[in-house]
Scaffold this motif. Structure first.
Motif, PDB file in Angstrom:
ATOM      1  N   ALA A 148       8.283 -25.107   5.761  1.00  0.00           N
ATOM      2  CA  ALA A 148       6.975 -26.177   5.735  1.00  0.00           C
ATOM      3  C   ALA A 148       6.697 -26.393   7.077  1.00  0.00           C
ATOM      4  CB  ALA A 148       7.521 -27.149   4.865  1.00  0.00           C
ATOM      5  N   ILE A 149       7.591 -26.701   8.117  1.00  0.00           N
ATOM      6  CA  ILE A 149       7.511 -27.234   9.307  1.00  0.00           C
ATOM      7  C   ILE A 149       6.780 -26.206  10.283  1.00  0.00           C
ATOM      8  CG2 ILE A 149       8.432 -27.768  11.642  1.00  0.00           C
ATOM      9  CD1 ILE A 149      10.742 -28.931   9.930  1.00  0.00           C
ATOM     10  N   LEU A 150       7.095 -24.811   9.985  1.00  0.00           N
ATOM     11  CA  LEU A 150       6.522 -23.625  10.896  1.00  0.00           C
ATOM     12  C   LEU A 150       4.796 -23.725  10.255  1.00  0.00           C
ATOM     13  CD1 LEU A 150       9.370 -21.040  11.176  1.00  0.00           C
ATOM     14  CD2 LEU A 150       8.218 -22.455  12.848  1.00  0.00           C
ATOM     15  N   LEU A 151       4.780 -23.573   9.137  1.00  0.00           N
ATOM     16  CA  LEU A 151       3.439 -23.660   8.469  1.00  0.00           C
ATOM     17  C   LEU A 151       2.619 -24.820   8.874  1.00  0.00           C
ATOM     18  CD1 LEU A 151       1.510 -22.135   6.448  1.00  0.00           C
ATOM     19  CD2 LEU A 151       2.558 -23.618   4.686  1.00  0.00           C
ATOM     20  N   VAL A 152       3.138 -25.977   8.674  1.00  0.00           N
ATOM     21  CA  VAL A 152       2.016 -27.022   9.178  1.00  0.00           C
ATOM     22  C   VAL A 152       1.569 -26.716  10.671  1.00  0.00           C
ATOM     23  CG1 VAL A 152       2.072 -29.257   9.684  1.00  0.00           C
ATOM     24  CG2 VAL A 152       2.886 -28.567   7.648  1.00  0.00           C
ATOM     25  N   ILE A 153       2.569 -26.556  11.475  1.00  0.00           N
ATOM     26  CA  ILE A 153       2.027 -26.120  12.918  1.00  0.00           C
ATOM     27  C   ILE A 153       1.251 -24.859  13.235  1.00  0.00           C
ATOM     28  CG2 ILE A 153       3.188 -25.676  15.325  1.00  0.00           C
ATOM     29  CD1 ILE A 153       5.830 -26.987  14.436  1.00  0.00           C
ATOM     30  N   SER A 154       1.545 -23.974  12.488  1.00  0.00           N
ATOM     31  CA  SER A 154       0.655 -22.695  12.670  1.00  0.00           C
ATOM     32  C   SER A 154      -0.692 -22.829  12.035  1.00  0.00           C
ATOM     33  CB  SER A 154       1.258 -21.642  11.864  1.00  0.00           C
ATOM     34  OG  SER A 154       1.111 -21.867  10.322  1.00  0.00           O
ATOM     35  N   LEU A 155      -0.917 -24.016  11.003  1.00  0.00           N
ATOM     36  CA  LEU A 155      -2.392 -24.368  10.581  1.00  0.00           C
ATOM     37  C   LEU A 155      -3.197 -25.024  11.819  1.00  0.00           C
ATOM     38  CD1 LEU A 155      -1.444 -25.378   7.086  1.00  0.00           C
ATOM     39  CD2 LEU A 155      -2.477 -23.345   7.695  1.00  0.00           C
ATOM     40  N   ASN A 156      -2.818 -24.986  12.935  1.00  0.00           N
ATOM     41  CA  ASN A 156      -3.659 -25.596  14.302  1.00  0.00           C
ATOM     42  C   ASN A 156      -4.517 -24.273  14.295  1.00  0.00           C
ATOM     43  OD1 ASN A 156      -2.974 -28.415  15.321  1.00  0.00           O
ATOM     44  ND2 ASN A 156      -0.855 -27.506  14.394  1.00  0.00           N
ATOM     45  N   TYR A 157      -4.157 -23.084  13.818  1.00  0.00           N
ATOM     46  CA  TYR A 157      -5.157 -21.762  13.823  1.00  0.00           C
ATOM     47  C   TYR A 157      -5.831 -21.995  12.591  1.00  0.00           C
ATOM     48  CZ  TYR A 157      -6.591 -16.846  14.131  1.00  0.00           C
ATOM     49  OH  TYR A 157      -6.928 -15.809  14.334  1.00  0.00           O
ATOM     50  N   TYR A 158      -7.005 -22.775  12.480  1.00  0.00           N
ATOM     51  CA  TYR A 158      -7.620 -23.264  11.204  1.00  0.00           C
ATOM     52  C   TYR A 158      -7.835 -22.113  10.170  1.00  0.00           C
ATOM     53  CZ  TYR A 158      -8.150 -27.299  13.955  1.00  0.00           C
ATOM     54  OH  TYR A 158      -8.178 -28.448  14.824  1.00  0.00           O
ATOM     55  N   SER A 159      -8.241 -20.908  10.574  1.00  0.00           N
ATOM     56  CA  SER A 159      -8.458 -19.734   9.696  1.00  0.00           C
ATOM     57  C   SER A 159      -7.089 -19.387   8.941  1.00  0.00           C
ATOM     58  CB  SER A 159      -8.918 -18.466  10.430  1.00  0.00           C
ATOM     59  OG  SER A 159      -9.869 -18.756  11.331  1.00  0.00           O
TER      60      SER A 159
END
Length: 483
Positions: A148-159
């Motif tokens: 979950a932590i990695l996913l939330v950070i990665s979503l700064n790449y909005y696509s």
């Protein structure tokens, strides 16, 4: 693993070579040099995590560590990390053979669009993309908090909001059975709903549309692409059904159609976010950075390679499959280097200007025009990149340059004043130290220079020796400042 090492070297080594930044980061780079985070303003307002990354890079620069070198190394490591993670996807989740999974990983390494990583403007995309693939693996290994932590950070790449939904749907296609249909459908729906809610909240509280207010805005200009994709998917499905009848009875045949459907789902969600905001998929725009929009398609592409390998091994022979795979990887690497050559041609052009104008002496502050005679300047070198060349020569941002990107723009004094009417004296155009409105025009002569570049241009760039082009900068017009 020699093959993997060779592909890494040939595909990614050029990303370690640029010493200065390109495209929009030619401006951002001044924020490092001047220890001024106002150069990062658009990121502060619209991309908060990317802004923090830039602040960190600026702190590293204070310690004598080159931000460009850090971004180069991080980009290469992230692409390698994605290839490793995709190998895991294909081997452990899709059940492909070791050879097919390796070919998919090679497809990631040799994906033709990584030449765009020459610019630090897009390095954070592969960083977030790598974190996304790592999050998926952590989820599959039941490390949910870490995922979950990695996913939330990665979503700064909005696509990745859209692509994450695609991966969830793909997982549904791969694992659904009659006895788990309801549970799987509810899980997929809830995950997608959470992501949609997260995106709505992001759009509410963060300006994801940049300062223009139009970026990442829905429009229907690419609506026809969805129809085209549907027709293409129907054709792929028909070919897959035909191929299914030719495959021998074994485990691969039983999951073949699931893999094909998963491929089509991932392919759709990899492009959906871009088409929805009117951005096309351009894999072969070697001179520009438009192919950054295709990054997410590297995973369905890797899945396609693995599928094709498994089919060829069964319908032809392993030797034939190896020859096809080797030829395809070679083509991918050649395409990559076509992009690299365009990029190094632009880097060399900027360095030539810096060297030659330094010999002329510092022009009066104002408008400076440098026009290549009997040739074409690199298509995607912008005015601020030429201003960056003058900064290299004189350590100032006291000039407003013509824009080679605007092919039809004739840089007369009147047209130059019009071009900079709204942006004169701004950091975004690297003209914040302009103190006059003098007009100075030079002709640049280069023998044998090609805007699309050649692989040996890297040698010229790394040595700083451009004698092969016999560069000459000639002053042809000088109008003093009015004031």
């Amino acid at each position: 693993m020699m093959g993997t090492a060779g592909i890494v070297c040939f595909s990614l080594f050029p990303l370690l070579l640029p010493l200065v930044d390109s495209w929009d980061f030619a401006v951002v780079e001044l924020g490092f040099f001047r220890h001024d985070d106002s150069y990062f303003e658009v990121f502060r307002q619209c991309f908060h995590v990317r802004f923090l990354i830039l602040v960190l890079l600026e702190k590293l620069y204070q310690l004598g560590i080159s931000p460009k070198m850090v971004m180069n190394v991080v980009a290469v490591l992230c692409i390698m990390g994605m290839a490793r993670n995709v190998f895991f996807f294909l081997r452990e989740r899709y059940g492909f053979s070791w050879e097919a999974s390796l070919l998919g990983a090679w497809g990631i390494l040799a994906f033709p669009v990584w030449h765009t990583q020459i610019s630090g403007s897009v390095f954070s995309y592969v960083l977030f993309f790598y974190l996304f693939t790592a999050a998926v693996i952590q989820w599959w290994r039941s490390h949910y908090a870490r995922a979950a932590i990695l996913l939330v950070i990665s979503l700064n790449y909005y696509s990745l909001f859209a692509f994450a939904v695609g991966l969830a749907v793909s997982e549904f296609v791969l694992t659904v059975e009659r006895n788990n249909f309801r549970r799987k459908a509810v899980q997929t729906f809830l995950f997608s709903a959470i992501l949609l809610t997260g995106y709505i909240l992001l759009d509410t509280f963060v300006n994801i549309h940049e300062l223009s207010g139009t970026y990442n805005t829905l429009n229907a200009s690419m609506a026809g692409s969805f129809v085209g994709y549907a027709l293409g998917a129907a054709l792929v499905f028909a070919v897959a059904r035909f191929t299914l009848g030719k495959l021998p009875e074994e485990e691969f045949k039983r999951r073949f159609m699931r893999n094909v459907l998963s491929l089509l789902v991932l392919g759709f969600f990899a492009v959906m976010a871009y088409w929805a905001v009117g951005l096309p998929m351009r894999y072969f725009s070697f001179g520009s950075y438009g192919s950054r929009h295709t990054y997410l398609t590297c995973i369905p592409f890797a899945l396609l390679l693995a599928l094709v390998w498994e089919v060829l091994v069964r319908l032809w022979t392993p030797k034939a499959a190896t020859l096809v795979a080797g030829g395809l990887v070679l083509i991918l690497v050649i395409l990559q280097h076509q992009g690299y050559s365009h990029k190094v041609a632009a880097l060399a052009y900027r360095e030539i200007i810096a060297q030659e104008i330094a010999k002329q002496g510092e022009p009066d502050s104002g408008y400076v025009v440098i026009q290549l005679v009997d040739g074409q300047a690199p298509r995607h070198v912008h005015a601020y990149e030429l201003a960056r060349s003058l900064y290299t020569a004189f350590g100032k941002t006291a000039w407003m340059l013509n824009d080679p990107w605007r092919r039809s723009h004739i840089p007369t004094p009147e047209n130059m004043r019009e071009l900079y009417a709204a942006t004169k004296g701004t950091k975004g155009t690297l003209s914040d130290q302009v103190s006059g409105d003098a007009y100075t025009r030079f002709n640049l002569y280069l023998d044998g220079y090609h805007q699309e570049g050649r692989v040996w241009y890297w040698w010229y760039y790394l040595t700083g020796n451009y004698e092969a082009f016999q560069p000459r900068l000639v002053l042809v017009e000088k109008i003093p400042s009015v004031g």
